[in-house]
Design a protein around this motif. Structure first.
Motif, mmCIF file in Angstrom:
data_model
loop_
_atom_site.group_PDB
_atom_site.id
_atom_site.type_symbol
_atom_site.label_atom_id
_atom_site.label_comp_id
_atom_site.label_asym_id
_atom_site.label_seq_id
_atom_site.Cartn_x
_atom_site.Cartn_y
_atom_site.Cartn_z
ATOM 1 N N UNK A 228 5.833 14.841 -9.410
ATOM 2 C CA UNK A 228 5.655 13.478 -9.901
ATOM 3 C C UNK A 228 4.978 12.594 -8.878
ATOM 4 N N UNK A 229 4.608 11.397 -9.315
ATOM 5 C CA UNK A 229 3.951 10.413 -8.464
ATOM 6 C C UNK A 229 4.974 9.401 -7.954
ATOM 7 N N UNK A 230 4.944 9.166 -6.640
ATOM 8 C CA UNK A 230 5.810 8.196 -5.977
ATOM 9 C C UNK A 230 4.954 7.447 -4.956
ATOM 10 N N UNK A 231 4.250 6.411 -5.353
ATOM 11 C CA UNK A 231 3.312 5.743 -4.437
ATOM 12 C C UNK A 231 4.039 5.141 -3.235
ATOM 13 N N UNK A 232 3.643 5.547 -2.047
ATOM 14 C CA UNK A 232 4.313 5.083 -0.836
ATOM 15 C C UNK A 232 3.938 3.633 -0.559
ATOM 16 N N UNK A 397 -5.570 5.189 -3.034
ATOM 17 C CA UNK A 397 -4.430 5.224 -3.940
ATOM 18 C C UNK A 397 -3.902 3.842 -4.251
ATOM 19 N N UNK A 398 -4.028 2.915 -3.287
ATOM 20 C CA UNK A 398 -3.530 1.551 -3.473
ATOM 21 C C UNK A 398 -4.233 0.817 -4.603
ATOM 22 N N UNK A 399 -5.433 1.259 -4.989
ATOM 23 C CA UNK A 399 -6.181 0.562 -6.038
ATOM 24 C C UNK A 399 -5.448 0.583 -7.370
ATOM 25 N N UNK A 400 -4.649 1.621 -7.614
ATOM 26 C CA UNK A 400 -3.914 1.695 -8.874
ATOM 27 C C UNK A 400 -2.814 0.635 -8.957
ATOM 28 N N UNK A 401 -2.359 0.158 -7.809
ATOM 29 C CA UNK A 401 -1.304 -0.859 -7.777
ATOM 30 C C UNK A 401 -1.856 -2.262 -7.557
#
Length: 479
Positions: A228-232, A397-401
């Motif tokens: 699964x995905x768990x954005x740090x 990855x931060x762009x999704x948030x």
């Protein structure tokens, strides 16, 4: 040997081994996003951290950091070259970042990588209580989960990959692809920054291992491996409090005066790495100066490039190219006492970074590929007054948030130029709206939420997550 119910295994310890003047050993906080992020949630947690201390030769005995025990793993000079500089950072790192630089496949490196991974697994096995949870971190240690399962089948094993996981066609280039994939899938729960990574792994598992499953679970050897995905994230209260300190605010004010009180400041903070898009960024900035769309009297750029992997040839070459380009730009467009770019190739402590974040009108974070990028989140956390603009690569990855950032394709130099101008010229009310929304998001999804979500998913009961300090406790810890 004392054992723990929670063991974290990472390439580096949160301290760095440095020789003092009298030959004694001095331990200090080490650089690096992963170690910093983990330290903020673990230094008040009863756990054991297994990792390399930064020195060559036999590992030194280390004191505890509060309730956190440190278990050092020794590396020789040859192992550092083969395991870390070689297979981890000259084979896996470029391949996992879309082969921005060609990966190097060396059979000797692989043997060293496997041997060192076994040493980490053995240290973790010795440190774990019966039935304990072991949380393995990142691409340096991708074989550890399966090795650990063979040594201690009683353990609950988690693995988290902080960098991107490549599409199948890239991963398939690896000569030891099956063993690497099986090593990672030795975990009970494999976490990624983005959902696409879990999809890539499910495809590869079906192709290479003949497994059945989906993007959230893979059936392997009669057991279920969950993914699964768990954005740090970051310690938002820590950065917010740091940025509010009078000494940091005073430093930021002085920086504004030194850079030019009436100039707009464009800031970038990166490790010196070819994945960070520094050369593309310099090209865009240079062309804006060349075309007269920005002028040195009005705008100044500050590029911080923290030294990284300086013994790897690709990194030495990158440093030389960047330094030449900065020199050319300053030679062509700078004026006496007014360089177009301030270039700083040196480490920065967190207080100095917080001051820089407050100084910047525009923060430019434009990696060609990045698992997350915590600098972008740190900048947002430091902007308590909801000012400033964030230009962010859509391949971070931060762009999704951080959807309210000025997002850009860093490979498109013309698009990057236009996005920089948009950020520089944006209406303050629009900037405030964007920054407020991003601050709200990272406040809710900070490092404590990340660790809690992952560990709750790992053990289902929530027991592991309950041993972590609450965010307000993290604010009270000594600096």
């Amino acid at each position: 040997m004392r054992q723990s119910s929670l063991v974290v295994v990472a390439n580096r310890l949160p301290l760095d081994d440095n020789a003092a003047r009298d030959g004694a050993c001095e331990w200090r906080r080490s650089p690096g996003g992963l170690a910093s992020a983990l330290r903020s949630i673990l230094e008040q947690t009863p756990a054991t951290w297994v990792g390399w201390g930064g020195g060559i030769g036999p590992a030194r005995q280390l004191p505890d950091v509060g309730p956190l025990r440190l278990r050092p793993v020794a590396l020789t000079a040859d192992e550092l070259q083969g395991y870390y500089e070689g297979f981890a950072n000259s084979t896996l790192w470029p391949l996992y970042h879309d082969a921005v630089e060609p990966p190097v496949f060396d059979r000797g490196w692989w043997e060293t990588y496997r041997a060192v991974n076994r040493r980490f697994a053995e240290a973790a096995a010795e440190s774990a209580e019966p039935g304990a949870a072991v949380w393995v971190q990142d691409y340096h240690l991708q074989l550890v989960p399966q090795l650990l399962r063979e040594l201690r089948p009683d353990l609950l094993i988690g693995f988290f990959l902080h960098v991107p996981f490549p599409p199948p066609e890239l991963f398939m280039q690896l000569p030891r692809r099956t063993e690497l994939l099986r090593g990672m899938l030795g975990a009970d729960l494999v976490g990624f920054q983005r959902p696409q990574a879990a999809h890539n792994v499910a495809q590869l598992a079906a192709k290479l291992l003949g497994t059945q499953g989906a993007d959230d679970a893979i059936l392997l050897d009669g057991r279920v491996v969950r993914t699964g995905a768990f954005p740090v994230s970051i310690d938002v209260p820590e950065m917010t409090a740091l940025a509010a300190q009078p000494s940091v605010r005073s430093h930021a004010h002085q920086l504004r005066q030194d850079l030019g009180p009436h100039k707009r400041v464009v800031l970038s903070v990166d490790r010196l790495d070819y994945t960070k898009g520094i050369e593309h960024r310099l090209t865009a900035y240079s062309e804006l100066l060349r075309d007269g769309r920005i002028k040195v009297r009005d705008v100044v750029m500050v590029q911080v490039a923290v030294p990284s992997r300086e013994r790897v040839e690709n990194y030495r070459g990158l440093r030389d190219r960047i330094e030449r380009e900065v020199g050319r730009i300053n030679g062509e467009y700078g004026r006496v006492g007014e360089p177009a770019i301030h270039y700083l190739n040196q480490p920065f402590d967190r207080a100095d970074l917080a001051a820089l974040y407050q100084t910047a009108d525009v923060m430019v974070v434009t990696p060609l590929r990045d698992g997350m990028n915590l600098v972008a989140k740190e900048y947002v956390a430091a902007r308590a007054e909801d000012t400033g603009a964030l230009v962010l690569s859509e391949f971070a990855g931060a762009a999704a948030e951080l959807e309210d950032a000025f997002q850009v394709n860093p490979h498109d130099v013309d698009g990057l130029k236009e996005t920089l101008l948009r950020a520089l010229d944006a209406d303050p009310a629009d900037l405030a709206r964007r920054m407020h929304a991003m601050r709200e998001h990272i406040t809710e999804h900070d490092i404590h939420a990340w660790a809690g979500d992952y560990l709750t998913s790992l053990d289902h009961s929530g027991g592991l997550a309950r041993v972590l300090p609450r965010p307000k406790e993290a604010l009270a810890r000594p600096s």
